[in-house]
Design an enzyme around this catalytic site. Sequence first.
Site, PDB file in Angstrom:
ATOM      1  N   GLY A 155       0.845  -1.183   0.000  1.00  0.00           N
ATOM      2  CA  GLY A 155       0.000   0.000   0.000  1.00  0.00           C
ATOM      3  C   GLY A 155       0.885   1.239   0.000  1.00  0.00           C
ATOM      4  O   GLY A 155       2.017   1.206  -0.489  1.00  0.00           O
ATOM      5  N   ILE A 157       2.512   2.779   2.439  1.00  0.00           N
ATOM      6  CA  ILE A 157       3.769   2.616   3.183  1.00  0.00           C
ATOM      7  C   ILE A 157       4.712   1.685   2.442  1.00  0.00           C
ATOM      8  O   ILE A 157       5.905   1.985   2.274  1.00  0.00           O
ATOM      9  CB  ILE A 157       3.492   2.105   4.608  1.00  0.00           C
ATOM     10  CG1 ILE A 157       2.708   3.143   5.409  1.00  0.00           C
ATOM     11  CG2 ILE A 157       4.802   1.766   5.321  1.00  0.00           C
ATOM     12  CD1 ILE A 157       2.196   2.641   6.750  1.00  0.00           C
ATOM     13  N   ARG A 177      -2.094  -8.668  -2.801  1.00  0.00           N
ATOM     14  CA  ARG A 177      -3.232  -9.496  -3.194  1.00  0.00           C
ATOM     15  C   ARG A 177      -3.862  -9.006  -4.494  1.00  0.00           C
ATOM     16  O   ARG A 177      -4.382  -9.795  -5.281  1.00  0.00           O
ATOM     17  CB  ARG A 177      -4.267  -9.553  -2.067  1.00  0.00           C
ATOM     18  CG  ARG A 177      -3.714 -10.253  -0.819  1.00  0.00           C
ATOM     19  CD  ARG A 177      -4.787 -10.633   0.158  1.00  0.00           C
ATOM     20  NE  ARG A 177      -4.205 -11.262   1.350  1.00  0.00           N
ATOM     21  CZ  ARG A 177      -3.869 -12.534   1.436  1.00  0.00           C
ATOM     22  NH1 ARG A 177      -4.035 -13.326   0.398  1.00  0.00           N
ATOM     23  NH2 ARG A 177      -3.369 -13.028   2.565  1.00  0.00           N
ATOM     24  N   ARG A 231       1.272  -5.427  12.005  1.00  0.00           N
ATOM     25  CA  ARG A 231       0.648  -5.777  13.273  1.00  0.00           C
ATOM     26  C   ARG A 231       1.347  -7.031  13.783  1.00  0.00           C
ATOM     27  O   ARG A 231       1.757  -7.886  12.998  1.00  0.00           O
ATOM     28  CB  ARG A 231      -0.857  -6.047  13.108  1.00  0.00           C
ATOM     29  CG  ARG A 231      -1.707  -4.806  12.902  1.00  0.00           C
ATOM     30  CD  ARG A 231      -1.810  -3.986  14.178  1.00  0.00           C
ATOM     31  NE  ARG A 231      -2.770  -2.886  14.081  1.00  0.00           N
ATOM     32  CZ  ARG A 231      -2.458  -1.654  13.724  1.00  0.00           C
ATOM     33  NH1 ARG A 231      -1.203  -1.375  13.389  1.00  0.00           N
ATOM     34  NH2 ARG A 231      -3.383  -0.711  13.693  1.00  0.00           N
ATOM     35  N   GLU A 260       0.271  -5.521  23.576  1.00  0.00           N
ATOM     36  CA  GLU A 260       1.061  -4.302  23.745  1.00  0.00           C
ATOM     37  C   GLU A 260       0.662  -3.555  25.016  1.00  0.00           C
ATOM     38  O   GLU A 260      -0.509  -3.184  25.145  1.00  0.00           O
ATOM     39  CB  GLU A 260       0.871  -3.385  22.516  1.00  0.00           C
ATOM     40  CG  GLU A 260       1.383  -4.022  21.233  1.00  0.00           C
ATOM     41  CD  GLU A 260       1.140  -3.168  19.999  1.00  0.00           C
ATOM     42  OE1 GLU A 260       1.742  -3.467  18.955  1.00  0.00           O
ATOM     43  OE2 GLU A 260       0.350  -2.209  20.072  1.00  0.00           O
ATOM     44  N   HIS A 282       6.147   0.267  19.383  1.00  0.00           N
ATOM     45  CA  HIS A 282       5.054   0.719  18.525  1.00  0.00           C
ATOM     46  C   HIS A 282       5.096   2.242  18.316  1.00  0.00           C
ATOM     47  O   HIS A 282       4.117   2.963  18.575  1.00  0.00           O
ATOM     48  CB  HIS A 282       3.697   0.310  19.091  1.00  0.00           C
ATOM     49  CG  HIS A 282       2.620   0.239  18.045  1.00  0.00           C
ATOM     50  ND1 HIS A 282       1.593  -0.663  18.081  1.00  0.00           N
ATOM     51  CD2 HIS A 282       2.426   0.965  16.914  1.00  0.00           C
ATOM     52  CE1 HIS A 282       0.808  -0.497  17.035  1.00  0.00           C
ATOM     53  NE2 HIS A 282       1.295   0.502  16.300  1.00  0.00           N
TER      54      HIS A 282
END
Length: 316
Positions: A155, A157, A177, A231, A260, A282
């Site tokens: 995407g 990023i 995908r 993630r 987290e 994070h």
Amino acid sequence: MKIKILDAATLGEGLDFSVLSRFGEVESFDGTAKEDVAVRIADADVIIINKIKINSESLRLAKRLKLVCIFATGYDNINIDDCREKGIAVCNVKGYSTHSVAQLTVLMALNLIEKISDYTEFVKDGEYTKSGIANRLIPINHELYGKTWGIVGAGAIGKQVAKVANAFGCNVLAFKRTPDETLNCVSLDTLLKESDIISLHTPLNEGTRGLIGERELGIMKKDAILINVARGAVTDENAVANAVLDGEIGAFATDVYSVEPFGADHPMAKIMHCKNVMLTPHMAWGALEARVRCLDEIMQNIESFLSGGKRNRVDV
């Protein structure tokens, strides 16, 4: 209108939430315990959250709530069906952290391939001075130039990381995908087999949960660097920890975890002190510029909602 920010402490310093007062009364809380969410949002018209989980239980007293604004792109902590059932709109923010996350991704790759931590420690500990030798080239470090960088989830990023990797002279492969003609898209197995560096940028959903597990780790090169800025649950974290300890991959870096913060019984606790492991809390998304951008986007989302628009709505 009453706006409540439920976990402001997760949004860092340097933000001016008073700009939201143009819409009404603003109340900010550093954090909100799970058991307090329902009561806290009972009289709110709009809530702004980052990590707080929203579901039928937390919405049971929300008689006035009209809009949930997520201070993030990912919204796997929100039960969209529960919000939809109560007629509550949900907005996320897209694109605000592209450069911030890409920057940390590349930094992680550079640190692990260049062994910067080892070299700086050698100097800071006084060992360089004691050595009497003008230079030190242990441990062996490498160039990015000529390496193959695999990007899983191309995407905004992922594409930004691809640009930087190309600038360093890397051959970039992508797994997406929906194939993209602007990228060299290959199957996941091909990417894993051929890449020297693999970075994960895919959202977490039922199709990507555990995407990188024991089988996939076994396909990778023994000296491959794996970086997760997606993630935590996109990987089988226990399998990753074992691969590091068993020398099945060369190095591992992550900014995200399934829990987290993670506890002493989490798989990452087993490898957190390894030289070839880089763990961050994070923070990839959180450069000040990115957070300011995100707050501005949230304001635009609220404006759009109040005027009947559907900007960044993820519930429709």
